[in-house]
Design a protein around this motif. Structure first.
Motif, short mmCIF file in Angstrom:
data_model
loop_
_atom_site.label_atom_id
_atom_site.label_comp_id
_atom_site.label_asym_id
_atom_site.label_seq_id
_atom_site.Cartn_x
_atom_site.Cartn_y
_atom_site.Cartn_z
N THR A 126 0.84 -1.19 0.00
CA THR A 126 0.00 0.00 0.00
C THR A 126 0.89 1.25 0.00
OG1 THR A 126 -0.09 0.00 2.41
CG2 THR A 126 -1.84 -1.18 1.25
N PRO A 127 0.32 2.43 -0.39
CA PRO A 127 1.13 3.66 -0.40
C PRO A 127 1.83 3.92 0.93
CG PRO A 127 -0.93 4.02 -1.56
CD PRO A 127 -1.02 2.64 -0.95
N THR A 128 1.16 3.65 2.04
CA THR A 128 1.81 3.62 3.35
C THR A 128 1.41 2.30 4.00
OG1 THR A 128 -0.04 4.76 4.42
CG2 THR A 128 1.75 6.13 3.59
N PRO A 129 2.31 1.64 4.74
CA PRO A 129 2.04 0.29 5.23
C PRO A 129 0.74 0.11 6.00
CG PRO A 129 4.35 0.84 5.52
CD PRO A 129 3.67 2.09 5.04
N SER A 130 0.28 1.13 6.71
CA SER A 130 -0.92 0.99 7.52
C SER A 130 -2.18 1.47 6.81
CB SER A 130 -0.76 1.78 8.83
OG SER A 130 -0.56 3.16 8.55
N GLN A 131 -2.05 1.90 5.55
CA GLN A 131 -3.18 2.49 4.84
C GLN A 131 -4.19 1.44 4.44
OE1 GLN A 131 -1.95 5.14 1.76
NE2 GLN A 131 -4.00 5.52 0.99
N SER A 132 -5.46 1.68 4.76
CA SER A 132 -6.52 0.72 4.42
C SER A 132 -7.25 1.09 3.15
CB SER A 132 -7.52 0.62 5.57
OG SER A 132 -8.16 1.88 5.78
N LYS A 133 -7.16 2.37 2.74
CA LYS A 133 -7.80 2.77 1.50
C LYS A 133 -7.16 4.03 0.94
CE LYS A 133 -11.51 5.71 3.38
NZ LYS A 133 -12.97 5.94 3.37
N SER A 134 -7.36 4.24 -0.35
CA SER A 134 -6.94 5.46 -1.02
C SER A 134 -8.21 6.11 -1.58
CB SER A 134 -5.95 5.14 -2.13
OG SER A 134 -5.57 6.31 -2.82
N GLU A 135 -8.48 7.33 -1.14
CA GLU A 135 -9.73 7.98 -1.54
C GLU A 135 -9.49 9.47 -1.74
OE1 GLU A 135 -14.40 7.92 -0.18
OE2 GLU A 135 -12.87 7.98 1.39
N GLU A 136 -9.76 9.96 -2.96
CA GLU A 136 -9.60 11.38 -3.26
C GLU A 136 -10.63 11.81 -4.30
OE1 GLU A 136 -5.16 12.81 -2.56
OE2 GLU A 136 -5.22 11.28 -4.14
N TRP A 137 -10.90 13.11 -4.30
CA TRP A 137 -11.86 13.71 -5.23
C TRP A 137 -11.23 14.99 -5.75
CZ3 TRP A 137 -16.80 16.71 -3.49
CH2 TRP A 137 -17.59 17.01 -4.62
N ALA A 138 -11.23 15.18 -7.07
CA ALA A 138 -10.53 16.33 -7.65
C ALA A 138 -11.23 16.82 -8.90
CB ALA A 138 -9.08 15.97 -7.96
N GLN A 139 -10.93 18.06 -9.27
CA GLN A 139 -11.47 18.67 -10.48
C GLN A 139 -10.31 19.09 -11.37
OE1 GLN A 139 -14.79 19.35 -11.62
NE2 GLN A 139 -13.63 19.83 -13.47
N GLY A 140 -10.40 18.75 -12.65
CA GLY A 140 -9.36 19.11 -13.59
C GLY A 140 -9.89 19.79 -14.82
N PHE A 141 -9.04 20.56 -15.48
CA PHE A 141 -9.37 21.20 -16.74
C PHE A 141 -8.22 20.95 -17.72
CE2 PHE A 141 -11.65 23.57 -13.51
CZ PHE A 141 -12.93 23.68 -14.06
N ILE A 142 -8.55 20.51 -18.92
CA ILE A 142 -7.55 20.18 -19.93
C ILE A 142 -7.88 20.94 -21.21
CG2 ILE A 142 -6.41 18.33 -21.21
CD1 ILE A 142 -7.55 16.39 -19.06
N LEU A 143 -7.00 21.86 -21.59
CA LEU A 143 -7.14 22.62 -22.83
C LEU A 143 -6.24 21.99 -23.89
CD1 LEU A 143 -8.03 25.16 -24.50
CD2 LEU A 143 -6.00 26.29 -23.55
N ARG A 144 -6.82 21.61 -25.01
CA ARG A 144 -6.05 21.05 -26.12
C ARG A 144 -6.22 21.97 -27.32
NH1 ARG A 144 -4.73 15.70 -24.84
NH2 ARG A 144 -5.96 14.80 -23.14
#
Length: 425
Positions: free
Chosen positions: A53-71
């Motif tokens: 796991t990302p850290t040995p004691s971590q039980s979950k990975s949870e994130e929420w984010a907003q992105g903008f992509i200009l092409r």
């Protein structure tokens, strides 16, 4: 004389302006630009916490984010040699990332807090030159072929710093070559050296580090007939591995709303010098029968040699059994896939699609005195893109996965992605 000189000056100025406008007509007229707003919720539940796991004691990975992509992609100036430019502008910010749940890959890690940074941004720009049907780009860009495929599976895309030549002088034949120096990964603010995937049960070992500042490839695809396309690529991560990749895709029409698609892949990877022990042969085949809105697929993949499959870290490997989480590319692994897709447009609901698949792998070499490694993964995906009205082009996508293994983490994962693409040019 003065009147004549003045007239000539005005005429020359007018002619120069006209020529300039003509030269830049295609540059502007053929330009395209879009902006995508991508809202991404990621939840990965580690069924048992351990050192993977990302850290040995971590039980979950949870994130929420907003992105903008200009092409933005310009056209080319007129003339024998045409000039242009492409750009990808990226900006992402954190909406939620609770204590101890970072590490999803959506956001840039923050070393001081062991969490994620509040926001990040980047601008990738490439200049381009076109002669006849050949184009050279130099700068920052994405790739997608058998040798290298930029990952776009998180909030912001992965970008490489490179020089890239594409030639389509012969009808049906596309040739390309590139020299790549650095990568800006999907959760990074900085360009860095390119690394080879390692760890796990892949059996790849390196000396003097896992990174290189030079990756080259050359190859292309040829449309043999309207139903058959073949490809070959040679690639080399300096001092770490070299690889020959072959593939053939054939679509056989079987009658009214029926088809049989066959995708065959072969790759031979070896070490390049003394910095790695890479030695792998990968074969894969995916056969898909289409009937109306239905698609039924069966896949097979086999690894052989002293190591598992080699590819650039954080990219999408060219394997038929590379899916949402696993790539089934461990040492000596054999894997099988059963997949079903349905397009609801066949019953009058355009924009709605469904996919489910199940993969199982075994025969993984876990080392001396250990039983063979086994794993399985199940994926489900439901997606709807609004086709008309005020919400046209708004897409809602839910991706679910479960992984079970006797040599790595057991995982349950959900991703919810809401995206909207607005054409600007």
């Amino acid at each position: 004389m003065r009147k004549t000189s003045l007239a000539l000056a005005v005429a020359a100025s007018t002619l120069g302006l006209s020529l300039s406008q003509a030269a830049f007509a295609d540059f502007i007229g053929d330009s395209k630009a879009t902006i995508e707003a991508r809202n991404f919720y990621f939840n990965r539940d580690f069924r048992q916490g351990n050192s993977n796991t990302p850290t040995p004691s971590q039980s979950k990975s949870e994130e929420w984010a907003q992105g903008f992509i200009l092409r933005a992609n310009s056209g080319f100036t007129e003339g024998t040699v045409g000039f242009g430019a492409d750009a990808i502008g990226m900006f992402g910010f954190k909406l939620d990332s609770g204590d101890g749940t970072a590490g999803s890959g959506l956001l840039v890690p923050d070393a001081s807090s062991k969490g994620s940074q509040d926001n990040n941004s980047d601008l990738a720009v490439a200049a381009k030159v076109k002669v006849s049907n050949s184009t050279l780009r130099v700068g920052q860009m994405q790739f997608k072929n058998a040798a290298i495929a930029s990952s776009d599976g998180r909030l912001l895309p992965q970008v490489f710093e490179a020089g890239h030549l594409v030639s389509q002088e012969i009808d049906g034949l596309m040739l390309e070559a590139a020299h790549i120096r650095e990568v800006n990964n999907r959760n990074s603010n900085d360009y860095e050296d390119i690394s080879i995937i390692s760890g796990g049960q892949r059996g790849i070992k390196t000396t003097g580090g896992t990174t290189s500042d030079s990756f080259d490839f050359i190859g292309g695809t040829y449309k043999v007939s309207k139903d058959l396309t073949a490809g070959y690529y040679y690639s080399n991560l300096d001092e770490l591995y070299k690889q020959h990749s072959f593939n053939a895709v054939h679509v056989l029409p079987l009658g009214d709303k029926q088809s049989l698609k066959t995708d065959l892949r072969y790759a031979r990877s070896t070490d390049d010098g003394r910095r790695s022990n890479v030695d792998n042969t990968a074969i894969g085949a995916m056969v898909t029968y289409g009937l109306g809105g239905h698609a039924f697929g069966l896949g097979y993949q086999k690894m052989s040699g002293d190591t598992g499959f080699a590819y650039l870290n954080n990219t999408d490997p060219f394997l038929v059994n590379y899916v949402q989480i696993s790539d089934f590319g461990n040492k000596d692994e054999k894997s099988y896939q059963a997949r079903y897709d349905y397009n609801f447009a066949s019953i009058g609901i355009p924009g709605l699609t469904f996919m489910t698949r199940y993969l199982t792998g075994d025969n993984v070499d876990r080392g001396r005195n250990l039983s063979e490694g086994k794993e399985w993964e199940r994926n489900t995906e439901l997606m709807y893109v609004f086709q008309e009205g005020a919400l046209k082009n708004l897409g809602v996508r839910w991706r679910n996965a479960s992984v079970r293994s006797n040599f790595a983490n057991d995982l349950d994962e959900n991703r919810l992605i809401v995206s909207y693409t607005l054409p600007l040019l």
